[in-house]
Design a protein around this motif. Sequence first.
Motif, PDB file in Angstrom:
ATOM      1  N   ASN A 220     -27.432 -20.891   9.019  1.00  0.00           N
ATOM      2  CA  ASN A 220     -28.787 -21.414   8.949  1.00  0.00           C
ATOM      3  C   ASN A 220     -29.304 -21.367   7.517  1.00  0.00           C
ATOM      4  O   ASN A 220     -29.011 -20.445   6.773  1.00  0.00           O
ATOM      5  CB  ASN A 220     -29.712 -20.579   9.834  1.00  0.00           C
ATOM      6  N   VAL A 221     -30.089 -22.345   7.163  1.00  0.00           N
ATOM      7  CA  VAL A 221     -30.706 -22.308   5.842  1.00  0.00           C
ATOM      8  C   VAL A 221     -31.812 -21.256   5.843  1.00  0.00           C
ATOM      9  O   VAL A 221     -32.411 -20.952   6.865  1.00  0.00           O
ATOM     10  CB  VAL A 221     -31.316 -23.670   5.446  1.00  0.00           C
ATOM     11  N   HIS A 222     -32.040 -20.679   4.687  1.00  0.00           N
ATOM     12  CA  HIS A 222     -33.154 -19.749   4.565  1.00  0.00           C
ATOM     13  C   HIS A 222     -34.199 -20.331   3.615  1.00  0.00           C
ATOM     14  O   HIS A 222     -34.032 -21.433   3.093  1.00  0.00           O
ATOM     15  CB  HIS A 222     -32.665 -18.371   4.100  1.00  0.00           C
ATOM     16  N   LEU A 223     -35.267 -19.597   3.399  1.00  0.00           N
ATOM     17  CA  LEU A 223     -36.390 -20.132   2.636  1.00  0.00           C
ATOM     18  C   LEU A 223     -36.050 -20.444   1.191  1.00  0.00           C
ATOM     19  O   LEU A 223     -36.657 -21.318   0.581  1.00  0.00           O
ATOM     20  CB  LEU A 223     -37.549 -19.135   2.673  1.00  0.00           C
ATOM     21  N   GLY A 224     -35.112 -19.703   0.638  1.00  0.00           N
ATOM     22  CA  GLY A 224     -34.698 -20.007  -0.723  1.00  0.00           C
ATOM     23  C   GLY A 224     -34.126 -21.412  -0.821  1.00  0.00           C
ATOM     24  O   GLY A 224     -34.432 -22.163  -1.743  1.00  0.00           O
ATOM     25  N   ASN A 225     -33.324 -21.767   0.150  1.00  0.00           N
ATOM     26  CA  ASN A 225     -32.802 -23.134   0.192  1.00  0.00           C
ATOM     27  C   ASN A 225     -33.937 -24.133   0.320  1.00  0.00           C
ATOM     28  O   ASN A 225     -33.978 -25.157  -0.351  1.00  0.00           O
ATOM     29  CB  ASN A 225     -31.864 -23.314   1.388  1.00  0.00           C
ATOM     30  N   VAL A 226     -34.877 -23.772   1.176  1.00  0.00           N
ATOM     31  CA  VAL A 226     -35.994 -24.676   1.415  1.00  0.00           C
ATOM     32  C   VAL A 226     -36.752 -24.942   0.112  1.00  0.00           C
ATOM     33  O   VAL A 226     -37.163 -26.064  -0.162  1.00  0.00           O
ATOM     34  CB  VAL A 226     -36.947 -24.090   2.481  1.00  0.00           C
TER      35      VAL A 226
ATOM     36  N   GLN B 225     -21.890 -29.681  12.793  1.00  0.00           N
ATOM     37  CA  GLN B 225     -22.957 -30.405  13.468  1.00  0.00           C
ATOM     38  C   GLN B 225     -24.121 -29.486  13.805  1.00  0.00           C
ATOM     39  O   GLN B 225     -25.279 -29.833  13.612  1.00  0.00           O
ATOM     40  CB  GLN B 225     -22.413 -31.045  14.765  1.00  0.00           C
ATOM     41  N   ARG B 226     -23.770 -28.304  14.279  1.00  0.00           N
ATOM     42  CA  ARG B 226     -24.828 -27.376  14.680  1.00  0.00           C
ATOM     43  C   ARG B 226     -25.737 -27.044  13.504  1.00  0.00           C
ATOM     44  O   ARG B 226     -26.963 -27.109  13.588  1.00  0.00           O
ATOM     45  CB  ARG B 226     -24.218 -26.084  15.224  1.00  0.00           C
ATOM     46  N   TYR B 227     -25.125 -26.694  12.369  1.00  0.00           N
ATOM     47  CA  TYR B 227     -25.950 -26.269  11.241  1.00  0.00           C
ATOM     48  C   TYR B 227     -26.556 -27.448  10.484  1.00  0.00           C
ATOM     49  O   TYR B 227     -27.574 -27.298   9.820  1.00  0.00           O
ATOM     50  CB  TYR B 227     -25.146 -25.347  10.320  1.00  0.00           C
ATOM     51  N   THR B 228     -25.933 -28.597  10.634  1.00  0.00           N
ATOM     52  CA  THR B 228     -26.580 -29.792  10.072  1.00  0.00           C
ATOM     53  C   THR B 228     -27.852 -30.097  10.858  1.00  0.00           C
ATOM     54  O   THR B 228     -28.897 -30.407  10.281  1.00  0.00           O
ATOM     55  CB  THR B 228     -25.625 -31.004  10.124  1.00  0.00           C
TER      56      THR B 228
END
Length: 506
Positions: free
Chosen positions: A51-57, A116-119
């Motif tokens: 999962n992406v986290h806020l830093g990625n965001v 696919q799931r994490y995309t």
Amino acid sequence: MDSTTTAAGTLSPFAKDLHLGNSLSREKERFEPYNPPYVGMYVCGPTVYSNVHLGNVRTFLTFDVVYRYLIHLGYKVRYVRNITDVGHLTGDTDDGEDKIGKKARLENLEPMEVVQRYTNDFHDVMRVFRILPPSIEPTATGHIVEQIAMIEKIIENGFAYEANGSVYFDVRKFAESHHYGELSGRKIDELQNQTRALDGQDEKRDPLDFALWKKADASHLMHWPSPWSEGFPGWHLECSVMSTKYLGRTFDIHGGGMDLKFPHHECEIAQNMGAHGPEQPVRYWLHGNMLTVNGRKMSKSEGNGFTPEELITGNHKLLEKGYSPMTVRFFMLQGHYAGTLDFSNPALQAAEKGLERLMGAWGLLADLKPCESGEAAPDLAALRARAYAAMNDDFNTPVLIAVLYDAVKVVNSVAAGRMVLNAEGIDTLRALFSDFAADILGLEQEVAGGAGDGDRTDGLMEVICTLRSEAKANKDWATADLIRDRLTELGVQIKDGKDGTSWTFD
RNA sequence: GGUCUGGUGGCCGAGUGGCUAGGCUCAGCUCUGCAAAAGCUGCUACAGCGGUUCGAAUCCGCUCCAGACCUCCA
């Protein structure tokens, strides 16, 4: 909002003053697209193995605002942001295994199932934070053919060699005729001593060399045929391939997180030049800085990353409460993208309150009544010019927000009857919010629950406020306060103004 | 060890060689039946030490401190 809705081919007069902080030159430079009004922008997207986290965001938010502003200025932007669905070596085991493949084995899933799931998760998160989708979102696995072709070209040009089914970029050879390390400020001889033993190191002619193609061993789930071996592409290659394919050999803006500067972006430049010649592939490199938590970089490995869900629910040991996505978006925009930003509860709460005030004024703007006899209004045109100046100064969103707060004061003063504006003045304010708060910063009113039932709610509230006004007229304070207190408990704020009572949801 | 970034008022966070950042908090005032909201005012800011300058928080040097990168990471 999309590029086709901008005035046909006409650039804003403010476009000529846009300056970007170019990581390559380390200077603020005036933005001159290679082929105006077209702008090509590439941003390194996520690796979809968790999962992406806020830093990625934060990074994607940074370039979302860049994208939005370029469109606002009238540019025709092609924004490419990739999905890395193969190719990154795992760091902790040094076995050269593909991250996606590893995750898949652990979870007994097909690799593409993981992807696919994490995309999907990534897209959900982008939507929650109102980050616009890019023009093209290419995947690494969708461009294996092109990656093989690029490797062949680099070999042909003498900057790569095959060893035991793998292909490596020859950094020493490249550095003889090119400046390897220009972007990151690294010197090749200093790097020399620092590299540690990675898988396949013995195959390399030099420890600095990096993989363009890796031969897959039996444990690999993701592999493709190539002229050298059944294997998979190296982890820097996809960005070179996909940026070139969709934006050309020279394009305008390349973005990404600061942590990608070296080695990833440095290798990208080397690959492009190794394949296509000595021209700089990217005119402006933009690097977003890190989000920190208590002064430390938020990262997957540190375990200090929040997922968006944890953030919204407040269900995390470092969070005192939940914060809405718009609050977080606003919070991030209150800092400049090139500086680190520290994530803390007091800072989030300040952003929450501040956003509430901004949104409150924005809401009032809709009902503002013009007054033609108005005395000299504040110089609203200057406000707009300051807003452009802020954005033109390397996308200085914190200064833009300060300008918006000046507008908030004007709106509130007019709404409270302390100031009057003519129709033109009100239109100017509305345009300011619509252009800068909505279109460029991507802020929007968050609707509380019960959406789609607005008319009925309005009607009910009107009835309640009328009853309370009657109670007040009769000096029946007990009843008036009871109504107000009960509504407050339900999350409805009552505000008694000069012209009656208004209300807002939490 | 190398490369780089940064240290700003109670908190977050801009900016800049001389002119108010802004938000939040706190205190006072105005308005108000009270409250909230809103507006106004205030809360002695620029890590330290030198230097350049008429003038530096802003430029230069040194020191201290913090962080990032050098290995997958936005």
